[in-house]
Structure formats: C-alpha cells, structure tokens
Design a protein around this motif. Structure first.
Motif, PDB file in Angstrom:
ATOM      1  N   ASP B  16      54.931  57.839  21.847  1.00 15.14           N
ATOM      2  CA  ASP B  16      54.780  58.728  20.697  1.00 15.14           C
ATOM      3  C   ASP B  16      54.026  57.985  19.589  1.00 15.14           C
ATOM      4  OD1 ASP B  16      55.049  60.420  18.534  1.00 15.14           O
ATOM      5  OD2 ASP B  16      57.128  60.951  18.998  1.00 15.14           O
ATOM      6  N   GLU B  17      52.902  58.523  19.195  1.00 19.78           N
ATOM      7  CA  GLU B  17      52.068  57.852  18.192  1.00 19.78           C
ATOM      8  C   GLU B  17      52.686  57.930  16.796  1.00 19.78           C
ATOM      9  OE1 GLU B  17      47.313  57.334  17.492  1.00 19.78           O
ATOM     10  OE2 GLU B  17      48.017  59.224  18.287  1.00 19.78           O
ATOM     11  N   ALA B  18      53.651  58.825  16.629  1.00 22.68           N
ATOM     12  CA  ALA B  18      54.336  58.903  15.331  1.00 22.68           C
ATOM     13  C   ALA B  18      55.266  57.703  15.147  1.00 22.68           C
ATOM     14  CB  ALA B  18      55.129  60.204  15.248  1.00 22.68           C
ATOM     15  N   ILE B  19      55.624  57.047  16.237  1.00 22.15           N
ATOM     16  CA  ILE B  19      56.525  55.884  16.177  1.00 22.15           C
ATOM     17  C   ILE B  19      55.748  54.585  16.394  1.00 22.15           C
ATOM     18  CG2 ILE B  19      58.543  54.773  17.244  1.00 22.15           C
ATOM     19  CD1 ILE B  19      59.414  57.643  18.083  1.00 22.15           C
ATOM     20  N   TYR B  20      54.885  54.584  17.381  1.00 23.27           N
ATOM     21  CA  TYR B  20      54.140  53.363  17.726  1.00 23.27           C
ATOM     22  C   TYR B  20      52.662  53.533  17.379  1.00 23.27           C
ATOM     23  CZ  TYR B  20      58.333  52.700  20.523  1.00 23.27           C
ATOM     24  OH  TYR B  20      59.627  52.594  20.930  1.00 23.27           O
ATOM     25  N   THR B  21      52.097  52.533  16.689  1.00 21.52           N
ATOM     26  CA  THR B  21      50.673  52.614  16.344  1.00 21.52           C
ATOM     27  C   THR B  21      49.812  52.300  17.571  1.00 21.52           C
ATOM     28  OG1 THR B  21      50.610  50.294  15.715  1.00 21.52           O
ATOM     29  CG2 THR B  21      51.080  51.859  13.956  1.00 21.52           C
ATOM     30  N   ARG B  22      48.577  52.740  17.487  1.00 21.03           N
ATOM     31  CA  ARG B  22      47.629  52.485  18.584  1.00 21.03           C
ATOM     32  C   ARG B  22      47.407  50.977  18.735  1.00 21.03           C
ATOM     33  NH1 ARG B  22      41.882  52.694  18.787  1.00 21.03           N
ATOM     34  NH2 ARG B  22      41.987  52.774  16.536  1.00 21.03           N
ATOM     35  N   SER B  23      47.403  50.289  17.582  1.00 19.40           N
ATOM     36  CA  SER B  23      47.199  48.838  17.605  1.00 19.40           C
ATOM     37  C   SER B  23      48.331  48.136  18.361  1.00 19.40           C
ATOM     38  CB  SER B  23      47.113  48.333  16.164  1.00 19.40           C
ATOM     39  OG  SER B  23      47.127  46.952  16.130  1.00 19.40           O
ATOM     40  N   ILE B  43      47.733  62.494  26.379  1.00 21.37           N
ATOM     41  CA  ILE B  43      48.178  63.745  26.997  1.00 21.37           C
ATOM     42  C   ILE B  43      48.283  64.890  25.994  1.00 21.37           C
ATOM     43  CG2 ILE B  43      49.294  62.814  29.059  1.00 21.37           C
ATOM     44  CD1 ILE B  43      51.953  63.120  27.514  1.00 21.37           C
ATOM     45  N   ASP B  44      48.521  64.554  24.740  1.00 19.95           N
ATOM     46  CA  ASP B  44      48.446  65.573  23.688  1.00 19.95           C
ATOM     47  C   ASP B  44      48.177  64.862  22.367  1.00 19.95           C
ATOM     48  OD1 ASP B  44      50.927  64.699  22.544  1.00 19.95           O
ATOM     49  OD2 ASP B  44      52.021  65.909  23.994  1.00 19.95           O
ATOM     50  N   GLU B  45      48.206  65.611  21.271  1.00 13.79           N
ATOM     51  CA  GLU B  45      47.830  65.016  19.981  1.00 13.79           C
ATOM     52  C   GLU B  45      48.754  63.886  19.550  1.00 13.79           C
ATOM     53  OE1 GLU B  45      47.349  67.830  16.866  1.00 13.79           O
ATOM     54  OE2 GLU B  45      45.574  68.716  17.773  1.00 13.79           O
ATOM     55  N   ARG B  46      49.999  63.902  20.039  1.00 16.01           N
ATOM     56  CA  ARG B  46      50.969  62.899  19.588  1.00 16.01           C
ATOM     57  C   ARG B  46      51.267  61.810  20.603  1.00 16.01           C
ATOM     58  NH1 ARG B  46      56.456  64.719  16.577  1.00 16.01           N
ATOM     59  NH2 ARG B  46      57.178  62.811  17.556  1.00 16.01           N
ATOM     60  N   LEU B  73      57.973  47.642  21.181  1.00 10.92           N
ATOM     61  CA  LEU B  73      58.849  47.690  19.999  1.00 10.92           C
ATOM     62  C   LEU B  73      58.643  46.435  19.135  1.00 10.92           C
ATOM     63  CD1 LEU B  73      61.009  49.611  18.895  1.00 10.92           C
ATOM     64  CD2 LEU B  73      62.715  48.287  20.129  1.00 10.92           C
ATOM     65  N   ASP B  74      58.557  45.279  19.785  1.00 12.43           N
ATOM     66  CA  ASP B  74      58.311  44.008  19.073  1.00 12.43           C
ATOM     67  C   ASP B  74      57.012  44.064  18.274  1.00 12.43           C
ATOM     68  OD1 ASP B  74      60.549  42.758  19.918  1.00 12.43           O
ATOM     69  OD2 ASP B  74      59.592  41.479  21.420  1.00 12.43           O
ATOM     70  N   HIS B  75      55.942  44.499  18.944  1.00 14.83           N
ATOM     71  CA  HIS B  75      54.641  44.556  18.287  1.00 14.83           C
ATOM     72  C   HIS B  75      54.655  45.522  17.109  1.00 14.83           C
ATOM     73  CE1 HIS B  75      52.699  42.541  21.835  1.00 14.83           C
ATOM     74  NE2 HIS B  75      52.121  41.956  20.828  1.00 14.83           N
ATOM     75  N   GLN B  76      55.351  46.644  17.280  1.00 15.46           N
ATOM     76  CA  GLN B  76      55.418  47.625  16.196  1.00 15.46           C
ATOM     77  C   GLN B  76      56.178  47.035  15.003  1.00 15.46           C
ATOM     78  OE1 GLN B  76      53.801  50.398  15.939  1.00 15.46           O
ATOM     79  NE2 GLN B  76      54.679  50.851  13.932  1.00 15.46           N
ATOM     80  N   LEU B  77      57.258  46.333  15.299  1.00 16.42           N
ATOM     81  CA  LEU B  77      58.063  45.717  14.237  1.00 16.42           C
ATOM     82  C   LEU B  77      57.253  44.649  13.495  1.00 16.42           C
ATOM     83  CD1 LEU B  77      60.938  45.974  13.151  1.00 16.42           C
ATOM     84  CD2 LEU B  77      61.601  44.090  14.625  1.00 16.42           C
ATOM     85  N   ARG B  78      56.530  43.820  14.252  1.00 17.25           N
ATOM     86  CA  ARG B  78      55.672  42.807  13.627  1.00 17.25           C
ATOM     87  C   ARG B  78      54.651  43.463  12.707  1.00 17.25           C
ATOM     88  NH1 ARG B  78      55.216  37.817  17.135  1.00 17.25           N
ATOM     89  NH2 ARG B  78      56.765  38.236  18.725  1.00 17.25           N
ATOM     90  N   PHE B  79      54.075  44.565  13.166  1.00 14.92           N
ATOM     91  CA  PHE B  79      53.076  45.285  12.376  1.00 14.92           C
ATOM     92  C   PHE B  79      53.694  45.757  11.059  1.00 14.92           C
ATOM     93  CE2 PHE B  79      51.325  49.458  11.205  1.00 14.92           C
ATOM     94  CZ  PHE B  79      50.016  49.119  10.983  1.00 14.92           C
ATOM     95  N   GLU B  80      54.900  46.316  11.137  1.00 17.95           N
ATOM     96  CA  GLU B  80      55.537  46.859   9.934  1.00 17.95           C
ATOM     97  C   GLU B  80      55.972  45.751   8.975  1.00 17.95           C
ATOM     98  OE1 GLU B  80      58.427  49.857  10.974  1.00 17.95           O
ATOM     99  OE2 GLU B  80      56.893  50.922  12.124  1.00 17.95           O
ATOM    100  N   ILE B  81      56.512  44.653   9.526  1.00 16.61           N
ATOM    101  CA  ILE B  81      56.899  43.524   8.665  1.00 16.61           C
ATOM    102  C   ILE B  81      55.649  42.930   8.012  1.00 16.61           C
ATOM    103  CG2 ILE B  81      57.838  41.161   8.672  1.00 16.61           C
ATOM    104  CD1 ILE B  81      59.828  42.148  10.841  1.00 16.61           C
ATOM    105  N   GLY B  82      54.576  42.824   8.790  1.00 18.05           N
ATOM    106  CA  GLY B  82      53.311  42.299   8.261  1.00 18.05           C
ATOM    107  C   GLY B  82      52.812  43.139   7.103  1.00 18.05           C
ATOM    108  N   ARG B  83      52.931  44.439   7.245  1.00 19.65           N
ATOM    109  CA  ARG B  83      52.468  45.353   6.194  1.00 19.65           C
ATOM    110  C   ARG B  83      53.344  45.220   4.949  1.00 19.65           C
ATOM    111  NH1 ARG B  83      52.102  51.399   8.056  1.00 19.65           N
ATOM    112  NH2 ARG B  83      54.339  51.072   8.058  1.00 19.65           N
ATOM    113  N   GLU B  84      54.653  45.129   5.161  1.00 16.21           N
ATOM    114  CA  GLU B  84      55.594  45.048   4.038  1.00 16.21           C
ATOM    115  C   GLU B  84      55.477  43.730   3.269  1.00 16.21           C
ATOM    116  OE1 GLU B  84      59.403  45.743   5.808  1.00 16.21           O
ATOM    117  OE2 GLU B  84      58.944  47.840   6.232  1.00 16.21           O
ATOM    118  N   THR B  85      55.089  42.659   3.977  1.00 19.21           N
ATOM    119  CA  THR B  85      55.061  41.346   3.326  1.00 19.21           C
ATOM    120  C   THR B  85      53.641  40.858   3.014  1.00 19.21           C
ATOM    121  OG1 THR B  85      55.106  40.248   5.477  1.00 19.21           O
ATOM    122  CG2 THR B  85      57.234  40.613   4.418  1.00 19.21           C
TER     123      THR B  85
END
Lengths: 82, 132
Positions: B16-23, B43-46, B73-85
């Motif tokens: 789901d792209e709403a949860i996990y980024t393409r990166s 498969i669809d827009e999301r 999940l790890d990569h997504q979390l790293r991305f979000e922590i990176g953005r926040e900090t």
C-alpha cells in the motif's frame, strides 16, 4: 509473471528507469533478446525471446528483471543526491 | 500488507503506497535481488504488486517474503525518522563545521553554548526592557 514466463512484460516507469534498459539489455545479450514493443508515459512494454528467436529461458528473464531493478534503484539513489 | 501465495512457487505482496513510500520499496527490493527474483508492477492507484520467485537452490520463499516485509517496514521507519530529524542533523553538522570557518554564514550561538541559553537569555532581557 504469474503464468510461467511471459514473452511480453509491462515495466512501470515509477519503478523501472528506462535509462537503465540499454545497459541491462547489453549485459544479458548472450542469453536474451529484448525489444521495446510499446512505450507510454506510465509504462514500457518489452518483448523477450532467446537469441535464436525461440521462447526465452525463464530464469534469464527473471535475472534480467532483477538486474534492471538494481540499476533503477541505483539511478534513483544517485538522482536523489544531486 | 496482503500476501498472496501462488501455486507455482511465487509469492505476491500487495504494498500500500499510503503506508510505504516508493523509495522504501525500491531500497528493499535492492536488498533482496540477490536472494530471489523480484518483479514489481502496479495493480491500482494505491498498490504495487511485488512478485517474489525463488532462485534455484535458494532459500525458502516463505522465509524470504517474511524478511522482505520486515525490511520494508525498517526502510519506511528510517525514512520517517530521517525526515523528522533532518533539521536537527543539519544543525549538528553546522555546529561541527563552524569552528573550521567552512561555512559562509556562521550558525547562531557559540560552541560553548550548545543549547543557546545566552541567546534566549538576551531575548528575554530585550523583552523585559521593552515591557518597561
């Protein structure tokens, strides 16, 4: 990719960077012939065959797609740094 | 993340792209291309569909799929922590290089005052003077 190996595959541009396509094709030239059948803003449809024109070998196609994915990721990382 | 197991030794993960980024998805795929064959389609827009197929003499696909989900999940979390900090990291780097005169504009405060207490003290003094 579910029903055995397809001769035609649609590559979404969001994931697969078509700039990397020539390099992947060159690397797999001995095992696989790859031709671009159709291009649009969202996707590129490629057709596979073995070098003699017959059906492609399943794992050659899968290996090619893995290599193209690797190159696309490296390209995306490089682009995000510049 | 939905997991579809196919009969012909293939596992499809619906991302789901709403949860996990393409990166995050791309980086995760990169980590796993040495262990299994991966093909990604939309498969669809999301949702992206990630097809995992075992390599000859490779690991069991079930185990790889589980690790793939964790890594995503790890990569997504790293991305979000990176953005926040991001701002904090920039500030630390700016402070670290300030002494070497490598920056055009020196960062505010001094090295001996990392939390900029002097500045806030002078601000409050100015406010106090204004109130008078």
């Amino acid at each position: 990719m579910s029903e055995g190996v397809q001769k035609k595959i649609s590559l979404v541009r969001e994931i697969y960077d078509t700039k990397c396509l020539p390099r992947a094709v060159a690397e797999y030239r001995a095992a696989l012939l790859v031709s671009v059948e159709r291009e649009s803003t969202n996707e590129v449809v490629v057709r596979f065959s073995d070098p003699s024109g017959g059906d492609p070998i399943e794992n050659s196609v899968r290996g090619f797609l893995n290599r193209l994915l690797d190159l696309s990721v490296l390209e995306a990382i490089q682009a995000s740094r510049t | 993340m939905e997991q579809i197991v196919r009969n012909d030794g293939e596992i499809v993960l619906l991302v789901d792209e709403a949860i996990y980024t393409r990166s995050a998805l791309l980086k995760t795929c990169y980590w796993f291309t040495d262990r299994c064959y991966i093909f990604v389609s939309r498969i669809d827009e999301r949702h992206f569909a990630v097809n995992l197929t075992a390599k000859p003499d490779g690991q069991a696909l079930e185990a790889i799929a589980g690790e793939f989900e964790n890594a995503l999940l790890d990569h997504q979390l790293r991305f979000e922590i990176g953005r926040e900090t991001a701002v904090l990291r920039e500030l630390i780097v700016a402070k670290a290089f300030a002494d070497g005169d490598l920056l055009d504009d020196p960062p505010v405060g001094t090295d001996s005052d990392p939390v900029e207490m002097e500045m806030s003290r002078s601000d409050s003094t100015a406010d106090h003077e204004r109130d008078k």
